[in-house]
Scaffold this motif. Structure first.
Motif, PDB file in Angstrom:
ATOM      1  N   ARG A   1       6.029  54.463  10.429  1.00 24.73           N
ATOM      2  CA  ARG A   1       6.241  53.143   9.827  1.00 24.73           C
ATOM      3  C   ARG A   1       6.098  53.181   8.315  1.00 24.73           C
ATOM      4  O   ARG A   1       6.860  52.529   7.593  1.00 24.73           O
ATOM      5  N   THR A   2       5.135  53.936   7.804  1.00 21.99           N
ATOM      6  CA  THR A   2       4.934  53.970   6.356  1.00 21.99           C
ATOM      7  C   THR A   2       6.102  54.628   5.631  1.00 21.99           C
ATOM      8  O   THR A   2       6.628  54.057   4.666  1.00 21.99           O
ATOM      9  N   PRO A   3       6.580  55.806   6.045  1.00 25.49           N
ATOM     10  CA  PRO A   3       7.765  56.363   5.379  1.00 25.49           C
ATOM     11  C   PRO A   3       8.983  55.451   5.457  1.00 25.49           C
ATOM     12  O   PRO A   3       9.772  55.372   4.509  1.00 25.49           O
ATOM     13  N   LEU A   4       9.149  54.765   6.567  1.00 20.52           N
ATOM     14  CA  LEU A   4      10.283  53.854   6.691  1.00 20.52           C
ATOM     15  C   LEU A   4      10.143  52.676   5.738  1.00 20.52           C
ATOM     16  O   LEU A   4      11.136  52.213   5.155  1.00 20.52           O
ATOM     17  N   ALA A   5       8.923  52.179   5.584  1.00 22.35           N
ATOM     18  CA  ALA A   5       8.710  51.085   4.634  1.00 22.35           C
ATOM     19  C   ALA A   5       8.989  51.550   3.207  1.00 22.35           C
ATOM     20  O   ALA A   5       9.581  50.809   2.396  1.00 22.35           O
ATOM     21  N   ILE A   6       8.573  52.764   2.882  1.00 27.75           N
ATOM     22  CA  ILE A   6       8.847  53.312   1.544  1.00 27.75           C
ATOM     23  C   ILE A   6      10.352  53.478   1.339  1.00 27.75           C
ATOM     24  O   ILE A   6      10.891  53.148   0.266  1.00 27.75           O
ATOM     25  N   LEU A   7      11.036  53.987   2.368  1.00 27.48           N
ATOM     26  CA  LEU A   7      12.489  54.167   2.277  1.00 27.48           C
ATOM     27  C   LEU A   7      13.185  52.830   2.055  1.00 27.48           C
ATOM     28  O   LEU A   7      14.107  52.725   1.225  1.00 27.48           O
ATOM     29  N   ASP A   8      12.755  51.814   2.770  1.00 24.36           N
ATOM     30  CA  ASP A   8      13.365  50.494   2.608  1.00 24.36           C
ATOM     31  C   ASP A   8      13.141  49.957   1.201  1.00 24.36           C
ATOM     32  O   ASP A   8      14.056  49.365   0.593  1.00 24.36           O
TER      33      ASP A   8
ATOM     34  N   THR B   1      17.818  51.462   8.449  1.00 25.15           N
ATOM     35  CA  THR B   1      16.369  51.598   8.319  1.00 25.15           C
ATOM     36  C   THR B   1      15.644  50.504   9.079  1.00 25.15           C
ATOM     37  O   THR B   1      14.630  50.750   9.754  1.00 25.15           O
ATOM     38  N   ALA B   2      16.170  49.274   9.003  1.00 27.54           N
ATOM     39  CA  ALA B   2      15.558  48.167   9.733  1.00 27.54           C
ATOM     40  C   ALA B   2      15.647  48.403  11.241  1.00 27.54           C
ATOM     41  O   ALA B   2      14.693  48.113  11.983  1.00 27.54           O
ATOM     42  N   GLY B   3      16.790  48.919  11.711  1.00 26.12           N
ATOM     43  CA  GLY B   3      16.924  49.212  13.131  1.00 26.12           C
ATOM     44  C   GLY B   3      15.957  50.284  13.581  1.00 26.12           C
ATOM     45  O   GLY B   3      15.351  50.183  14.657  1.00 26.12           O
ATOM     46  N   LEU B   4      15.795  51.318  12.772  1.00 27.93           N
ATOM     47  CA  LEU B   4      14.857  52.381  13.121  1.00 27.93           C
ATOM     48  C   LEU B   4      13.419  51.870  13.106  1.00 27.93           C
ATOM     49  O   LEU B   4      12.605  52.233  13.969  1.00 27.93           O
ATOM     50  N   THR B   5      13.098  51.009  12.157  1.00 26.34           N
ATOM     51  CA  THR B   5      11.754  50.421  12.103  1.00 26.34           C
ATOM     52  C   THR B   5      11.482  49.590  13.351  1.00 26.34           C
ATOM     53  O   THR B   5      10.392  49.650  13.932  1.00 26.34           O
TER      54      THR B   5
END
Length: 331
Positions: free
Chosen positions: A123-130, A157-161
């Protein structure tokens, strides 16, 4: 590292299920013992009745010592002994089952912890990517190709999150997961089709979307997205270059249906009922050289079943395959 969530829900659920399994095994053993004890009692009663009607058989050796017991007393004693044996067998079976499934409980706990940890760490890497995608969007002009690509990356990215969040909820067994909402099937299906256009173009496959009306189903939006994505991705895998995939969303009576039709070579070398099994394999390779259907279609079936829907092969042959994903229409 703490996940910030109470992860005891899934562990408690596992413990309850394991206790039920142990109790079920114990009851089955008790029932089996009860059947055997009853058979012995019935056989003994029949034999005693037979002897009572043929006293000459019991008097063949007049010199031997004899003890006479009333038939009712004997049957009562046998019944009590049989009941005690049944209870003892049930208790022994329950304790044995608990001991046997204890390693299974530890394995389930390790599995849940792995999914929880992996989901949290993603979740944290995805939030950083977003966040970085948003910064990049501010630096490009609206309406440009770069802006469109960044918007698409952000949607992905939202779908993966959302998928990671679903995995975390499933691992924790959270009873407070959000209720399913009425979702526009056409909108979700079109979004999936748009997201896969680049992949289809890279493989030389034409991907089209057709819709009729505004069918709606009660399901988590990302779950519907994953199901449609699984069907279209499977079609892309098994459609040769120059082929066509048509994705259709429509209302059909009391159902909302998404159909994916391709112009591949059809399903062969495997029973159609097994296509939706995990890692189902065919004896004939697909255009891309793959023989396995992987996890995609199995996950589609699980998503459909969880929402009260179904997925099936509508038709298949040398000219292509059509798969249908149907859900009860939302009122």
């Amino acid at each position: 590292m703490k996940t910030g969530r109470d992860n005891t829900g899934g562990t408690t659920l596992d413990a309850v299920q394991l206790r039920r399994a142990a109790l079920t095994v114990g009851l089955r053993i008790a029932v089996a013992c009860a059947v055997m004890v009853l058979a012995v009692i019935v056989a003994a009663a029949i034999y005693m009745l037979y002897l009572s009607h043929h006293p000459d058989l019991s008097a063949q050796d007049p010199g031997s010592a004899r003890v006479y017991v009333e038939s009712n007393d004997m049957l009562k004693a046998m019944a009590v002994a049989g009941l005690a044996g049944i209870l003892a067998a049930g208790a022994i079976g329950w304790l044995s089952a608990r001991s046997a499934i204890r390693p299974l409980g530890r394995a389930l706990e390790l599995q849940r912890r792995f999914v929880q940890d992996a989901s949290h760490e993603l979740r944290t890497p995805l939030a950083i990517l977003d966040a970085r995608v948003q910064l990049a969007q501010h630096k490009v002009a609206d309406g440009t190709e770069a802006s469109s690509l960044l918007a698409q990356v952000r949607r992905d990215t939202a779908g993966l999150t959302a998928t990671v969040q679903e995995l975390l909820l499933a691992a924790t067994g959270d009873p407070d997961s959000p209720a399913a909402e009425a979702v526009d099937v056409s909108a979700v299906t079109q979004a999936v089709t748009d997201d896969l256009q680049d992949m289809a173009a890279a493989r030389g496959v034409r991907l089209e979307f057709v819709h009729s009306g505004s069918p709606r189903v009660r399901i988590q939006p990302n779950s519907l997205r994953r199901a449609v994505l699984g069907l279209v991705d499977n079609a892309l895998t098994h459609t040769p270059e120059g082929g066509l995939i048509t994705v259709t969303a429509a209302a059909d009576g009391r159902e909302s249906v998404v159909s994916v039709a391709d112009t591949g070579t059809g399903i062969s070398g495997i029973d159609q009922d097994r296509v939706f099994e995990r890692f189902a394999r065919t004896t004939e390779p697909s255009p891309g050289g793959r023989r396995s259907y992987g996890l995609g279609l199995a996950l589609v079936r699980e998503i459909a079943a969880a929402a009260g829907g179904r997925v099936e092969i509508s038709s298949t042959g040398p000219r292509g395959t059509t798969m249908e994903l149907a859900f009860p229409a939302a009122g």
